[in-house]
Design a protein around this motif. Sequence first.
Motif, short mmCIF file in Angstrom:
data_model
loop_
_atom_site.label_atom_id
_atom_site.label_comp_id
_atom_site.label_asym_id
_atom_site.label_seq_id
_atom_site.Cartn_x
_atom_site.Cartn_y
_atom_site.Cartn_z
N GLY A 1 24.11 47.05 -115.99
CA GLY A 1 23.66 46.86 -117.49
C GLY A 1 23.57 45.43 -117.61
O GLY A 1 23.98 44.86 -118.42
N SER B 1 27.55 49.27 -126.49
CA SER B 1 27.20 50.04 -125.72
C SER B 1 28.04 51.33 -125.56
O SER B 1 29.58 51.42 -125.78
CB SER B 1 27.06 49.46 -124.44
N LEU C 1 22.70 49.28 -125.95
CA LEU C 1 22.47 50.02 -124.77
C LEU C 1 23.01 51.52 -124.88
O LEU C 1 24.22 51.53 -125.34
CB LEU C 1 23.02 49.34 -123.67
N GLU D 1 24.58 53.97 -115.95
CA GLU D 1 24.00 52.46 -115.48
C GLU D 1 24.56 52.06 -114.12
O GLU D 1 25.45 52.57 -113.58
CB GLU D 1 24.42 51.30 -116.48
N SER E 1 22.54 54.18 -122.82
CA SER E 1 22.28 54.88 -121.32
C SER E 1 22.99 55.90 -121.11
O SER E 1 24.23 56.07 -121.43
CB SER E 1 22.25 53.91 -120.33
N SER F 1 23.33 51.76 -108.76
CA SER F 1 23.43 52.64 -109.81
C SER F 1 24.67 53.58 -109.56
O SER F 1 24.82 53.62 -108.49
CB SER F 1 22.30 53.54 -109.93
N LYS G 1 17.80 55.84 -120.09
CA LYS G 1 17.91 54.87 -121.02
C LYS G 1 18.31 55.41 -122.22
O LYS G 1 18.78 54.89 -123.20
CB LYS G 1 16.87 53.84 -120.98
#
Length: 367
Positions: A278, A293, A270, A275, A272, A121, A203
């Motif tokens: 991902g 994303s 996505l 991430e 988020s 992360s 998320k």
Amino acid sequence: MTQKKVYKIALISEQLASGGAERCAALLSQFFESKNIVVHHVIVIDKVTYAFSGTLLNLGLYKNKSNGILNKLQRLCIFKEYVQNNSLDFIIDFRVKNNPFQEFIIAKYVYKAPYIVTVHSYCTDWYFPKWSFLAKKIYTNAYGIVSVSQKIAQKITGKYHYKNTEVIYNPIAIAEIQVLSEEPVTLKWDYVLGIGRMDDGVKQLDKLIAAYAKSVLPSKNIKLVLLGEGLLRKALELQAHQLDLADKVVFLGWKENPFKYMKQAKYTVLSSKNEGFGTVLIESLACKTPVISFDCLSGPSEIIKNNYNGLLVENQNVDKLAQAMNLMIEDTTLYQFCKQNALESVRRFSLETIGNKWLEYLKINVS
């Protein structure tokens, strides 16, 4: 004739379920075993849903209701004895590390074999102590620190001044994903897909719902399907209801096989806040489904080639996300181009390719 060395590797993770790091550990165990490497798993939480190879030490079975200091020390002693008794060549640690004192003990006194810390992360506080001095010293004895994106590696080098960093992306089992993606789906309408845990705001499925509401998709009767479970689900359902989209936003909960839903989706989104890598993006692309994303830190920009296999959107811009969702529906030429490039764009993340990178990194010759 010299006898060939048999390598022993321990993979340490929170559990063998739910997360991307845990999925990575499970897949690598299968790869290592296929190369005649002896694999040991150590997990902290008694939860196993991923298929894995090797011997399992489930420390979660030794946890009592109080989970007090004595019980923690008991588990630590069991862990230390296991590591010492199995004459390991390498230890690869996939856990989040939020107890600095405990991690100091493990790093300095439990891990006697060469060990690798993996960082999954961009929130590096989950892996390094918040005290600057300790953060820069705790892993000085490590074989190395492996991150799952270039941006994470840059942060580790810049913030903590570690030089022994390496980038090895998360793997995916492409053939397995493709088989699972062919299972039938009972959904009878067009939809786009969002996937993620609903236990925290990382998320940001609320932002995905907001972008969907701003898009043309509801008017075209293209639904938004969400896979995932958690404490925020009721709040997300309420948001959809308040936007008069209760019949358009479909909550299916957690699914053991998300790939069949990816396969049938128009695309996967996505949204988020941040991430590590991902993985859901490469899984979707492996199902030949394009992706959209936020260009968040970190991962998506190292997976998505804009206008080639999907769309990268200005980070946290909900209006731009809605526009991208529209574009992928309305520009059929772009959509088909991204779709035809999807699978080929993620071959570099195959388990065999990534597994061989690990062997090269560990200097293990299996030929």
